[in-house]
Design a protein around this motif. Structure first.
Motif, short mmCIF file in Angstrom:
data_model
loop_
_atom_site.label_atom_id
_atom_site.label_comp_id
_atom_site.label_asym_id
_atom_site.label_seq_id
_atom_site.Cartn_x
_atom_site.Cartn_y
_atom_site.Cartn_z
N SER A 22 12.70 -10.26 -14.51
CA SER A 22 11.46 -9.52 -14.31
C SER A 22 10.24 -10.45 -14.43
N MET A 23 10.29 -11.34 -15.41
CA MET A 23 9.20 -12.31 -15.57
C MET A 23 9.07 -13.20 -14.33
N ALA A 24 10.21 -13.64 -13.81
CA ALA A 24 10.17 -14.46 -12.59
C ALA A 24 9.61 -13.67 -11.42
N ALA A 25 9.99 -12.40 -11.31
CA ALA A 25 9.45 -11.56 -10.23
C ALA A 25 7.94 -11.38 -10.41
N ASN A 26 7.52 -11.15 -11.65
CA ASN A 26 6.10 -10.96 -11.96
C ASN A 26 5.31 -12.22 -11.63
N GLY A 119 3.03 -13.80 -23.22
CA GLY A 119 2.68 -12.39 -23.37
C GLY A 119 3.81 -11.47 -22.93
N LEU A 120 4.51 -11.85 -21.86
CA LEU A 120 5.64 -11.04 -21.40
C LEU A 120 6.77 -11.03 -22.42
N VAL A 121 7.06 -12.18 -23.01
CA VAL A 121 8.12 -12.23 -24.03
C VAL A 121 7.77 -11.33 -25.21
#
Length: 137
Positions: A22-26, A119-121
């Protein structure tokens, strides 16, 4: 290791993997947006698009693989997704504060994306607990 502990390790591993996807997509969609449009408010637009893409990817993965959740109807699916989005508002605030804070401090794309990743983590750590209790209960 007993079966419960093994199950928890597996769940944490899958959740972490899905968070990374999801982080990579974001962050990837942010980068693409910024490459396509570099005008006024380009960073804000890129962050909003990235947030939306990451949200949909993470919801789909969590719903199916982490919580093994099935909707009873289209209305129930909309309600569940709405709760997922609502729980994401607080965690998105963490993510955006870190990303925009890094941008304001360092004024570079690399710092902004690194702040966004951090922040995502932090947000995903909180989001799992919120989703478990209030979305996919």
């Amino acid at each position: 290791m007993n079966a419960v502990a093994t199950g928890r390790v597996s769940l944490v591993t899958w959740y972490a993997l899905f968070a990374l996807i999801s982080m990579a997509a974001n962050l990837g969609s942010q980068k693409l947006t910024w490459l396509v449009y570099d005008g006024p408010f380009s960073i804000t637009l890129a962050v909003c698009i990235g947030t939306g893409v990451g949200l949909v990817v993470k919801y789909a993965l969590d719903k199916v693989w982490i919580f093994r959740y099935e909707h009873r109807s289209i209305a129930h699916g909309v309600e569940t997704f709405s709760r997922y989005v609502a729980m994401g508002l607080a965690t998105t605030a963490i993510f955006w504060a870190m990303e925009f804070g890094a941008q304001a401090l360092f004024h570079t794309e690399h710092a902004r994306l690194a702040g966004g990743a951090l922040g995502l983590v932090l947000g995903y750590l909180a989001k799992y607990q919120l989703d478990k209790r209030f979305v996919f209960a």
